[in-house]
Design a protein around this motif. Structure first.
Motif, PDB file in Angstrom:
ATOM      1  N   SER A 134       0.818  -1.214   0.000  1.00  0.00           N
ATOM      2  CA  SER A 134       0.000   0.000   0.000  1.00  0.00           C
ATOM      3  C   SER A 134       0.850   1.263   0.000  1.00  0.00           C
ATOM      4  O   SER A 134       0.519   2.241  -0.667  1.00  0.00           O
ATOM      5  N   LEU A 135       1.935   1.236   0.735  1.00  0.00           N
ATOM      6  CA  LEU A 135       2.835   2.384   0.799  1.00  0.00           C
ATOM      7  C   LEU A 135       3.371   2.714  -0.588  1.00  0.00           C
ATOM      8  O   LEU A 135       3.300   3.856  -1.042  1.00  0.00           O
ATOM      9  N   PHE A 136       3.880   1.716  -1.290  1.00  0.00           N
ATOM     10  CA  PHE A 136       4.470   1.979  -2.601  1.00  0.00           C
ATOM     11  C   PHE A 136       3.423   2.280  -3.667  1.00  0.00           C
ATOM     12  O   PHE A 136       3.670   3.083  -4.570  1.00  0.00           O
ATOM     13  N   VAL A 137       2.240   1.685  -3.559  1.00  0.00           N
ATOM     14  CA  VAL A 137       1.147   2.059  -4.466  1.00  0.00           C
ATOM     15  C   VAL A 137       0.792   3.524  -4.222  1.00  0.00           C
ATOM     16  O   VAL A 137       0.582   4.288  -5.165  1.00  0.00           O
ATOM     17  N   GLY A 138       0.764   3.919  -2.971  1.00  0.00           N
ATOM     18  CA  GLY A 138       0.491   5.326  -2.629  1.00  0.00           C
ATOM     19  C   GLY A 138       1.542   6.273  -3.170  1.00  0.00           C
ATOM     20  O   GLY A 138       1.250   7.424  -3.506  1.00  0.00           O
ATOM     21  N   TYR A 139       2.762   5.803  -3.287  1.00  0.00           N
ATOM     22  CA  TYR A 139       3.836   6.610  -3.876  1.00  0.00           C
ATOM     23  C   TYR A 139       3.733   6.671  -5.397  1.00  0.00           C
ATOM     24  O   TYR A 139       4.485   7.381  -6.048  1.00  0.00           O
ATOM     25  N   GLY A 140       2.833   5.873  -5.974  1.00  0.00           N
ATOM     26  CA  GLY A 140       2.647   5.865  -7.412  1.00  0.00           C
ATOM     27  C   GLY A 140       3.364   4.752  -8.146  1.00  0.00           C
ATOM     28  O   GLY A 140       3.437   4.745  -9.370  1.00  0.00           O
ATOM     29  N   TYR A 141       3.882   3.781  -7.417  1.00  0.00           N
ATOM     30  CA  TYR A 141       4.595   2.656  -8.027  1.00  0.00           C
ATOM     31  C   TYR A 141       3.681   1.440  -8.124  1.00  0.00           C
ATOM     32  O   TYR A 141       2.712   1.315  -7.386  1.00  0.00           O
ATOM     33  N   GLN A 142       4.014   0.539  -9.015  1.00  0.00           N
ATOM     34  CA  GLN A 142       3.389  -0.777  -9.067  1.00  0.00           C
ATOM     35  C   GLN A 142       4.419  -1.748  -8.507  1.00  0.00           C
ATOM     36  O   GLN A 142       5.359  -2.121  -9.197  1.00  0.00           O
ATOM     37  N   PRO A 143       4.277  -2.124  -7.243  1.00  0.00           N
ATOM     38  CA  PRO A 143       5.301  -2.983  -6.640  1.00  0.00           C
ATOM     39  C   PRO A 143       5.230  -4.428  -7.121  1.00  0.00           C
ATOM     40  O   PRO A 143       4.158  -4.967  -7.387  1.00  0.00           O
ATOM     41  N   TYR A 144       6.386  -5.005  -7.258  1.00  0.00           N
ATOM     42  CA  TYR A 144       6.550  -6.425  -7.549  1.00  0.00           C
ATOM     43  C   TYR A 144       7.396  -6.975  -6.408  1.00  0.00           C
ATOM     44  O   TYR A 144       8.389  -6.376  -6.033  1.00  0.00           O
ATOM     45  N   PHE A 145       7.014  -8.111  -5.883  1.00  0.00           N
ATOM     46  CA  PHE A 145       7.739  -8.694  -4.761  1.00  0.00           C
ATOM     47  C   PHE A 145       8.449  -9.965  -5.204  1.00  0.00           C
ATOM     48  O   PHE A 145       7.841 -10.834  -5.823  1.00  0.00           O
TER      49      PHE A 145
ATOM     50  N   ALA B 139      13.422 -12.562 -14.092  1.00  0.00           N
ATOM     51  CA  ALA B 139      12.113 -12.564 -14.754  1.00  0.00           C
ATOM     52  C   ALA B 139      11.286 -11.352 -14.346  1.00  0.00           C
ATOM     53  O   ALA B 139      10.596 -10.744 -15.174  1.00  0.00           O
ATOM     54  N   THR B 140      11.368 -10.971 -13.073  1.00  0.00           N
ATOM     55  CA  THR B 140      10.619  -9.819 -12.588  1.00  0.00           C
ATOM     56  C   THR B 140      11.146  -8.525 -13.197  1.00  0.00           C
ATOM     57  O   THR B 140      10.363  -7.659 -13.613  1.00  0.00           O
ATOM     58  N   VAL B 141      12.449  -8.376 -13.267  1.00  0.00           N
ATOM     59  CA  VAL B 141      13.033  -7.180 -13.889  1.00  0.00           C
ATOM     60  C   VAL B 141      12.641  -7.121 -15.368  1.00  0.00           C
ATOM     61  O   VAL B 141      12.266  -6.053 -15.873  1.00  0.00           O
ATOM     62  N   ASP B 142      12.686  -8.245 -16.060  1.00  0.00           N
ATOM     63  CA  ASP B 142      12.262  -8.278 -17.461  1.00  0.00           C
ATOM     64  C   ASP B 142      10.807  -7.821 -17.599  1.00  0.00           C
ATOM     65  O   ASP B 142      10.475  -7.036 -18.496  1.00  0.00           O
ATOM     66  N   ALA B 143       9.937  -8.305 -16.723  1.00  0.00           N
ATOM     67  CA  ALA B 143       8.518  -7.931 -16.776  1.00  0.00           C
ATOM     68  C   ALA B 143       8.325  -6.445 -16.494  1.00  0.00           C
ATOM     69  O   ALA B 143       7.518  -5.782 -17.159  1.00  0.00           O
ATOM     70  N   THR B 144       9.051  -5.915 -15.527  1.00  0.00           N
ATOM     71  CA  THR B 144       8.893  -4.494 -15.213  1.00  0.00           C
ATOM     72  C   THR B 144       9.414  -3.619 -16.344  1.00  0.00           C
ATOM     73  O   THR B 144       8.797  -2.603 -16.673  1.00  0.00           O
ATOM     74  N   ILE B 145      10.507  -4.008 -16.956  1.00  0.00           N
ATOM     75  CA  ILE B 145      11.038  -3.231 -18.086  1.00  0.00           C
ATOM     76  C   ILE B 145      10.062  -3.280 -19.257  1.00  0.00           C
ATOM     77  O   ILE B 145       9.828  -2.264 -19.918  1.00  0.00           O
ATOM     78  N   ALA B 146       9.452  -4.428 -19.499  1.00  0.00           N
ATOM     79  CA  ALA B 146       8.441  -4.524 -20.558  1.00  0.00           C
ATOM     80  C   ALA B 146       7.266  -3.598 -20.249  1.00  0.00           C
ATOM     81  O   ALA B 146       6.739  -2.934 -21.155  1.00  0.00           O
ATOM     82  N   GLY B 147       6.861  -3.524 -18.997  1.00  0.00           N
ATOM     83  CA  GLY B 147       5.788  -2.612 -18.597  1.00  0.00           C
ATOM     84  C   GLY B 147       6.158  -1.150 -18.808  1.00  0.00           C
ATOM     85  O   GLY B 147       5.342  -0.346 -19.269  1.00  0.00           O
ATOM     86  N   ILE B 148       7.398  -0.800 -18.489  1.00  0.00           N
ATOM     87  CA  ILE B 148       7.872   0.569 -18.691  1.00  0.00           C
ATOM     88  C   ILE B 148       7.882   0.905 -20.179  1.00  0.00           C
ATOM     89  O   ILE B 148       7.450   1.984 -20.596  1.00  0.00           O
ATOM     90  N   ARG B 149       8.334  -0.020 -20.997  1.00  0.00           N
ATOM     91  CA  ARG B 149       8.360   0.217 -22.450  1.00  0.00           C
ATOM     92  C   ARG B 149       6.955   0.402 -23.009  1.00  0.00           C
ATOM     93  O   ARG B 149       6.742   1.202 -23.912  1.00  0.00           O
ATOM     94  N   GLU B 150       5.999  -0.342 -22.498  1.00  0.00           N
ATOM     95  CA  GLU B 150       4.610  -0.181 -22.951  1.00  0.00           C
ATOM     96  C   GLU B 150       4.079   1.205 -22.579  1.00  0.00           C
ATOM     97  O   GLU B 150       3.404   1.851 -23.374  1.00  0.00           O
ATOM     98  N   ILE B 151       4.378   1.671 -21.384  1.00  0.00           N
ATOM     99  CA  ILE B 151       3.978   3.022 -20.973  1.00  0.00           C
ATOM    100  C   ILE B 151       4.604   4.051 -21.913  1.00  0.00           C
ATOM    101  O   ILE B 151       3.942   5.004 -22.350  1.00  0.00           O
ATOM    102  N   GLN B 152       5.875   3.868 -22.258  1.00  0.00           N
ATOM    103  CA  GLN B 152       6.552   4.786 -23.171  1.00  0.00           C
ATOM    104  C   GLN B 152       5.894   4.769 -24.549  1.00  0.00           C
ATOM    105  O   GLN B 152       5.691   5.830 -25.155  1.00  0.00           O
ATOM    106  N   ARG B 153       5.567   3.592 -25.055  1.00  0.00           N
ATOM    107  CA  ARG B 153       4.921   3.497 -26.376  1.00  0.00           C
ATOM    108  C   ARG B 153       3.576   4.212 -26.374  1.00  0.00           C
ATOM    109  O   ARG B 153       3.242   4.941 -27.311  1.00  0.00           O
TER     110      ARG B 153
END
Length: 82
Positions: free
Chosen positions: A28-39, A54-68
């Motif tokens: 909840s803390l990190f969602v409140g900061y505006g992040y999508q946390p992955y554990f 695998a988690t870093v790969d998924a987060t980078i793919a998510g960032i690239r989608e936001i950029q697109r």
């Protein structure tokens, strides 16, 4: 930005402050900061390495989608004369 937070509950003196709160509170803390946390949790080095990669790969793919999406929105706005 891709912040990575390592919480080790067994520091030399005391656990890190964020390691003391519940998983739900931490999320909840990190969602409140505006992040999508992955554990990524565990204690087996080989498995943790694979899971973290695998988690870093998924987060980078998510960032690239936001950029697109942002690039497409800028292009659409430019065509509208803005």
């Amino acid at each position: 930005m891709l912040p990575i937070l390592h919480l080790n509950g067994y520091k030399i003196a005391n656990p890190a402050i964020l390691a003391r709160i519940s998983h739900a509170e931490l999320e909840s803390l990190f969602v409140g900061y505006g992040y999508q946390p992955y554990f990524v949790e565990g204690d087996q080095p080989e498995a943790m390495h694979q899971l973290m990669a695998a988690t870093v790969d998924a987060t980078i793919a998510g960032i690239r989608e936001i950029q697109r999406k942002a690039e497409r929105a800028v292009k659409r706005a430019g065509r509208c004369g803005r």
